[in-house]
Write a protein that holds these residues in place. Structure first.
Motif, PDB file in Angstrom:
ATOM      1  N   ASP A 138       0.868  -1.173   0.000  1.00  7.48           N
ATOM      2  CA  ASP A 138       0.000   0.000   0.000  1.00  7.48           C
ATOM      3  C   ASP A 138       0.909   1.228   0.000  1.00  7.48           C
ATOM      4  O   ASP A 138       1.746   1.378   0.908  1.00  7.48           O
ATOM      5  N   PRO A 139       0.827   2.101  -1.010  1.00 11.52           N
ATOM      6  CA  PRO A 139       1.790   3.209  -1.117  1.00 11.52           C
ATOM      7  C   PRO A 139       1.704   4.209   0.023  1.00 11.52           C
ATOM      8  O   PRO A 139       2.658   4.930   0.292  1.00 11.52           O
ATOM      9  N   GLY A 140       0.570   4.261   0.705  1.00 15.53           N
ATOM     10  CA  GLY A 140       0.436   5.221   1.797  1.00 15.53           C
ATOM     11  C   GLY A 140       0.160   6.626   1.289  1.00 15.53           C
ATOM     12  O   GLY A 140       0.046   6.884   0.082  1.00 15.53           O
ATOM     13  N   LYS A 141       0.098   7.542   2.224  1.00 17.65           N
ATOM     14  CA  LYS A 141      -0.166   8.925   1.860  1.00 17.65           C
ATOM     15  C   LYS A 141       1.093   9.577   1.286  1.00 17.65           C
ATOM     16  O   LYS A 141       2.206   9.262   1.701  1.00 17.65           O
ATOM     17  N   PRO A 142       0.924  10.493   0.346  1.00 14.56           N
ATOM     18  CA  PRO A 142       2.102  11.169  -0.221  1.00 14.56           C
ATOM     19  C   PRO A 142       2.772  12.069   0.818  1.00 14.56           C
ATOM     20  O   PRO A 142       2.157  12.500   1.783  1.00 14.56           O
ATOM     21  N   GLY A 143       4.052  12.327   0.535  1.00 13.72           N
ATOM     22  CA  GLY A 143       4.768  13.236   1.431  1.00 13.72           C
ATOM     23  C   GLY A 143       5.842  12.586   2.249  1.00 13.72           C
ATOM     24  O   GLY A 143       6.575  13.264   2.979  1.00 13.72           O
ATOM     25  N   GLY A 144       6.035  11.274   2.149  1.00 11.69           N
ATOM     26  CA  GLY A 144       7.070  10.606   2.922  1.00 11.69           C
ATOM     27  C   GLY A 144       8.435  10.735   2.258  1.00 11.69           C
ATOM     28  O   GLY A 144       8.593  11.280   1.150  1.00 11.69           O
ATOM     29  N   HIS A 145       9.449  10.197   2.889  1.00 16.01           N
ATOM     30  CA  HIS A 145      10.810  10.247   2.358  1.00 16.01           C
ATOM     31  C   HIS A 145      11.211   8.879   1.824  1.00 16.01           C
ATOM     32  O   HIS A 145      10.539   7.871   2.071  1.00 16.01           O
ATOM     33  N   TYR A 146      12.347   8.837   1.118  1.00 24.03           N
ATOM     34  CA  TYR A 146      12.811   7.590   0.511  1.00 24.03           C
ATOM     35  C   TYR A 146      13.217   6.609   1.597  1.00 24.03           C
ATOM     36  O   TYR A 146      13.895   6.949   2.568  1.00 24.03           O
ATOM     37  N   GLU A 147      12.804   5.356   1.405  1.00 22.32           N
ATOM     38  CA  GLU A 147      13.107   4.317   2.374  1.00 22.32           C
ATOM     39  C   GLU A 147      13.143   2.980   1.649  1.00 22.32           C
ATOM     40  O   GLU A 147      12.286   2.683   0.815  1.00 22.32           O
ATOM     41  N   SER A 148      14.164   2.155   1.961  1.00 24.04           N
ATOM     42  CA  SER A 148      14.302   0.853   1.316  1.00 24.04           C
ATOM     43  C   SER A 148      14.286  -0.294   2.318  1.00 24.04           C
ATOM     44  O   SER A 148      14.440  -1.447   1.914  1.00 24.04           O
ATOM     45  N   HIS A 149      14.123  -0.027   3.601  1.00 25.61           N
ATOM     46  CA  HIS A 149      14.035  -1.063   4.629  1.00 25.61           C
ATOM     47  C   HIS A 149      12.680  -0.930   5.330  1.00 25.61           C
ATOM     48  O   HIS A 149      12.354   0.147   5.843  1.00 25.61           O
ATOM     49  N   PHE A 150      11.929  -2.046   5.367  1.00 23.58           N
ATOM     50  CA  PHE A 150      10.593  -2.022   5.954  1.00 23.58           C
ATOM     51  C   PHE A 150      10.400  -3.262   6.818  1.00 23.58           C
ATOM     52  O   PHE A 150      10.991  -4.319   6.552  1.00 23.58           O
ATOM     53  N   VAL A 151       9.565  -3.101   7.825  1.00 19.37           N
ATOM     54  CA  VAL A 151       9.096  -4.227   8.630  1.00 19.37           C
ATOM     55  C   VAL A 151       7.719  -4.608   8.111  1.00 19.37           C
ATOM     56  O   VAL A 151       6.778  -3.803   8.181  1.00 19.37           O
ATOM     57  N   GLY A 152       7.585  -5.791   7.564  1.00 17.79           N
ATOM     58  CA  GLY A 152       6.329  -6.197   6.950  1.00 17.79           C
ATOM     59  C   GLY A 152       5.228  -6.422   7.966  1.00 17.79           C
ATOM     60  O   GLY A 152       5.480  -6.774   9.130  1.00 17.79           O
ATOM     61  N   LEU A 153       3.988  -6.218   7.541  1.00 20.68           N
ATOM     62  CA  LEU A 153       2.820  -6.460   8.386  1.00 20.68           C
ATOM     63  C   LEU A 153       2.471  -7.941   8.352  1.00 20.68           C
ATOM     64  O   LEU A 153       2.603  -8.611   7.323  1.00 20.68           O
ATOM     65  N   GLU A 154       2.000  -8.450   9.498  1.00 24.05           N
ATOM     66  CA  GLU A 154       1.602  -9.851   9.568  1.00 24.05           C
ATOM     67  C   GLU A 154       0.172 -10.064   9.103  1.00 24.05           C
ATOM     68  O   GLU A 154      -0.201 -11.169   8.724  1.00 24.05           O
ATOM     69  N   GLN A 155      -0.636  -9.012   9.137  1.00 16.63           N
ATOM     70  CA  GLN A 155      -2.024  -9.067   8.672  1.00 16.63           C
ATOM     71  C   GLN A 155      -2.255  -7.945   7.674  1.00 16.63           C
ATOM     72  O   GLN A 155      -1.673  -6.863   7.801  1.00 16.63           O
TER      73      GLN A 155
END
Length: 533
Positions: free
Chosen positions: A139-156
């Motif tokens: 889910d791209p989320g709301k605009p306005g965030g910064h660049y990020e290449s490391h994420f913690v995935g959701l379990e649900q």
């Protein structure tokens, strides 16, 4: 001169070599073209290859390197390159090579989760993985965030997507029941949202349930809206008819929540995000809560209250006017007696039609007048199959001396009267106790004595002589009756003389009737005679 002394002849100079360039061979064209194509393809691959995305999940169940893809709206954004276990063995690290389109999703507001087959009727995409296989969704989320290449995935999967308008609300309840993440939210039997999750806090307070209502249905949530648990199946017997109620098959399996919009709240403005509401256990409790002002009442009983629970109805002449709020046992150490305190909330609008504003002026005096006329609290049975009980406000014409109504805190204390099946059983017990107190042994002894006395009396000689004389008297009476029958019977002289007199009388009456008829037709014959007529 000798030959040795003769001068040497110089050798002739060799001809100058001429270099001749060889023409280009066509055979070298193939590898050159191949090298150019390979270089172009390599350059294109490098240029089109996106950045490396790193995801962490608690489990890599269903994920495969080189096959599992990252998708958004069925468009491939990248492919899993490697799956490794973290050094502390607590999670897995998944590296995904994104393409040039997937670069747009490396935003701090993005969320990633694995779509696996799961039983969730609110998200049908989970069933697609049975055919297409497991994939990673984003889910791209709301605009306005910064660049990020490391994420913690959701379990649900998240309940709210960035491209889906709507509002989130918080419901509070004392128990969760069958409600879980993904349970649907209904309005008039239409699915308009779902449950996002719940938080129990420290486990001592109420449970907070987060829900999402899609637009435009979120405008139907007003401050006066009521939410209730519509999970499972409710059945009972009311008016002699078996009633079965269920919201839908989806709510039976996955749980569900329903809300309404009372007519009195239609002019209110829609509630804002994160507004809090109470989740009621049933529709009946939710509708009762629509009455803003309620009268608190209690009653102390000493009979069996098994089957009476909070939420049981309070009825007056068969019409529900409230419900039970509490059923507690009260022990008195001083007197050594036990009784049950029943808490009730009564609805003024159902007790008094004039109470349109939800209040009854001077409620203490109001109930005192009814108690003086015999109103009492009684426990009745609402369902003989399940044993469920209810509270009835009944009028007892033969009530004892008037009882004073008083207040206990904010509640009005109403007198209790044992009735219904309990009263019948109590009366039967009293009758049984009285029967047990009857001297059946003494009565039997007296009856035996009476029978012996009667037997001795009937067997005495005087009684035998009396019976003999009575038999002779009866024979004499029979002879007398036979003589009377012979003198006045059907073949007697008296009977024949009586018949002769009756015949003569009949002849005379016939002659008189003929004379009367003639005179009526010829009245002048009274003067001139029959010939002169």
């Amino acid at each position: 001169m000798s030959n040795q002394d003769a001068p040497e002849t110089p050798s002739p100079t060799p001809p100058r070599a001429k270099l001749r360039r060889q023409s280009f061979q066509m055979v070298w064209l193939v590898p050159i073209v191949a090298a150019i194509i390979a270089g172009y393809l390599g350059y294109r691959t490098i240029m089109e290859q996106g950045p490396l995305l790193t995801l962490t999940f608690t489990s890599a169940d269903g994920l495969q390197a080189g096959q599992t893809q990252v998708k958004y709206k069925a468009v491939a954004l990248g492919t899993v390159e490697s799956i490794d276990l973290a050094k502390d063995n607590t999670h897995v690290i998944v590296k995904v090579r994104m393409n040039h389109v997937g670069t747009r999703f490396l935003n701090s507001n993005a969320r990633y989760w694995v779509v696996r087959p799961r039983l969730n009727f609110s998200d049908m995409s989970s069933f697609e993985t049975i055919v297409s296989g497991v994939y990673i969704s984003v889910d791209p989320g709301k605009p306005g965030g910064h660049y990020e290449s490391h994420f913690v995935g959701l379990e649900q999967p998240p309940g709210v997507r960035s491209d889906e308008p709507g509002r989130t609300y918080t419901l509070t309840a004392h128990k969760l029941g069958s409600i879980a993440s993904g349970s649907p939210v209904f309005y008039r039997d239409v699915t308009v949202g779902e449950v996002l999750g719940y938080d129990m806090g420290d486990g001592l307070g109420p449970i907070k349930i987060s829900i999402f209502i899609r637009a435009p249905f979120d405008n139907l949530v007003r401050p006066g809206s009521r939410f209730w648990d519509s999970s499972g199946i409710a059945f009972g017997i009311k008016g002699g008819v078996l009633q079965l109620q269920l919201q839908s098959l989806q709510a039976v399996i996955a749980g569900g929540i329903t809300f309404n919009l009372p007519p009195s709240s239609r002019d209110e403005s829609p509630s804002q995000d994160d507004a809090s509401f109470r989740l009621y256990a049933s529709q009946q409790q939710a509708e009762s809560a629509a009455y803003s002002n309620q009268i608190q009442a209690v009653s102390y009983v000493t009979s069996n209250v098994n089957g009476l629970t909070p939420g049981s109805p309070v009825n007056a002449l068969g019409i529900q006017v409230g419900d039970v709020t509490s059923v507690n046992l009260v022990l008195s150490p001083k007197s050594g007696q036990a009784k049950v305190r029943i808490g009730m909330q009564l609805l003024p609008q159902k007790l008094l039609e004039q109470a349109k504003d939800g209040t009854i002026p001077h409620p203490l005096q109001f109930f005192q007048r009814f108690v003086d006329n015999g109103m009492r609290v009684e426990i009745g049975s609402s369902n003989y199959v399940t044993g469920q009980k209810e509270i009835n406000l009944v009028m007892e014409p033969k009530a004892k001396a008037p009882v004073k109504v008083y207040k206990e805190g904010n509640a009005i204390v109403l007198p209790f009267k044992q009735g219904g099946l309990d009263a019948t059983l109590a009366n039967a017990a009293d009758i049984t106790a009285k029967i047990d107190q009857m001297p059946f042994q003494e009565i039997g002894d007296n009856l035996n004595k009476l029978l012996k006395t009667a037997n001795g009396t009937l067997g005495a000689p005087q009684v035998k002589i009396l019976l003999t004389q009575l038999s002779a008297t009866l024979k004499t009476a029979d002879t007398t009756l036979q003589d009377i029958h012979q003198g006045f019977g059907q073949d007697s002289d008296f009977q024949r003389s009586l018949m002769q007199i009756l015949n003569q009388t009949t002849t005379t009456l016939q002659s008189l009737q003929a004379l009367a008829t003639y005179l009526n037709q010829h009245p002048q014959s009274m003067i001139f005679g029959r010939n002169g007529s």
